[in-house]
Design an enzyme around this catalytic site. Sequence first.
Site, short mmCIF file in Angstrom:
data_model
loop_
_atom_site.label_atom_id
_atom_site.label_comp_id
_atom_site.label_asym_id
_atom_site.label_seq_id
_atom_site.Cartn_x
_atom_site.Cartn_y
_atom_site.Cartn_z
N GLY A 127 49.12 52.30 27.34
CA GLY A 127 50.12 52.61 28.36
C GLY A 127 50.26 51.49 29.38
O GLY A 127 50.81 51.69 30.46
N GLY A 128 49.76 50.30 29.03
CA GLY A 128 49.96 49.15 29.90
C GLY A 128 49.27 49.25 31.24
O GLY A 128 49.70 48.60 32.20
N SER A 234 46.69 49.14 22.15
CA SER A 234 47.45 48.49 23.21
C SER A 234 46.50 48.13 24.35
O SER A 234 45.49 47.46 24.13
CB SER A 234 48.59 49.41 23.66
OG SER A 234 49.51 48.73 24.47
#
Length: 614
Positions: A127-128, A234
Amino acid sequence: MTGRTPPRVHLAGQGAIEGSLDTTKRIVRFLNVPFGTVPERWRPAVKPAPWSHIRDATKQGPVSPQPMGPSRYSRAINSYSEFDFDDDTTVFDEKLCLNLNIFVHEDTLNQAGKSTSAAVMVYIHGGGFKDGANAIDVYDGSNLVRQSVALGRPIILVVPNYRLNFFGNFSCPELVADLASDHNLDTSSSPSDDYARSTGNWCLQDQRLAFEWVRDHIPTMGGDPKNVTAFGESIGAVSVQYHMMIQAHRGLFHRAIMQSCAMNSGPAIRPQVEGRLYFDYLVDYFKIPQGLSSEKKLALLKQVPAKELAQASDSDRLRMFTPFVDGIMVPKDIRVWSHETENYDMGVKAVMVGDMKDEGSMFGESMGATTLQGWERVKEKYCPPGIESQKLWDEIYGEIKSDEDVRRASTKVAEHMLFIYPDFSALQALSKRKDLKRDGEGGGEFELFQYYFDRSIAAVDAKGKGWGAHHGVDLVFIFGPDLAVEQLFTPEEKRLSEQVQTLWIKFAYGETQTAVTSDGQPLRIPRITRPVDDFEYHAKEKEVIVFTDRCTVETEHANRQGEKMLQFWERSEKWVHEVREAMEQGSDGNGVNDEKGLRTGLLCIALPSESKWQ
């Protein structure tokens, strides 16, 4: 726990929790199990206070405050369904968001303390560092755990929350001074006073606290604290690599899987430069009077309601959130630090790193350009001066004559810069460990694996997104949520999901060389046995796992994107480091105003002079 009574365990030093049992799958869920609390904003979390009652662990707990709206990154990641979690019913709480969701088979729980312990897998969500939570439906671990039992290799899956956006990743000179002068910090459970005064890395500190909870309490549920696999996708993968590098985080886990990102995807930034830009942005966003002292401005930011501070992270000016170079947890620019093999946790026995085939399809426009004019700006940011670098750039991205060419090339730049090269650089450093296991030539016991994931979901493709095997689609195959299994997957995709789950589970047990599916079919899993920058060797030997578009598992050569691309981005990385280092040395300690230098490489926040990153 006996029979079909509500599953209940007692956590030493905490209290009793009561979860729920899926009687069909025989999976026990313990949700919202606290592993920490946040005493105040921008301070280290502490262990939760014990409780005397039986704590209800059947419902999702609070999550870190985050921006709301259709642009939420996690919704793009979760494109197999129409939602991630319900904003209207989810509780967002910056102080109580540090909780775990735990998935364990009924038999494993019943046998806790009586038989061989189960392997533990801890998943760090993506989710960055901006949004996401363990409440997202794709992270339900029930089917992954059920598959592990079918294989005779039961796992316990743990999914923690951690602080996000400005709550977990924010620093500036004012905040550094604020923590340095705080004599009330609780350092009793910290490696040193300095660690407690680290700024901007609370997200990683929170995750560390979650791993420590697993170490202390997972035996109560039948798990083996000496066999923990950390895996993340991610920014979760970025986090896993940071943990392998941070000195104080050694020993948190024993194996690691990094999916679609590495540290260089989210390079740590500096409080006195980018951090100052974030501070000025927040002061401007909340209309705090410019005439106030810096200390007063910070004091007012601490009082901003959590919901409003979270929403401030949803701005065109903000590219992404990352950790900070604080001289404590992160000692220096990771463009150098991450390549130093000797700094990795040698207690990690095996690592697997991989990418999706179409990593850049979601990010070309946001991380690149859409016009010819914008393309020149992209080139200025990433292409070092000099004929050789310019030549490589043109060879890799081709002749750009139209806006359509720009969009195509920008997708590849995003793919190479954010995913392919960072993952290669992590593999490069790890493949030079002296204890790398080599086939037939002795060597050590460290095992290194690489994979490519080429399959998308046909039903998602039919919706017309056009992303292909995009960033995050592998999660649907790994977790195998009910919606996908029952409504979306083709029979071939179901089979591939089982094979992927098998490999992840067998990896957690260190049994990759003997991996078979639940119906007894073998999976050939090659290892990396030479440094990955030995291009001549890897052009001949197939040492990479491929989950193909045909839903088969095969092998392929390493360095699929080519030697020139990897060499170019290595050049670019060194150039960015040199430019930033020169700026740092020329600074007076009060920040750097060299806009040309700041535009070099990925900038996490737009400069005040830039209305749009084009």
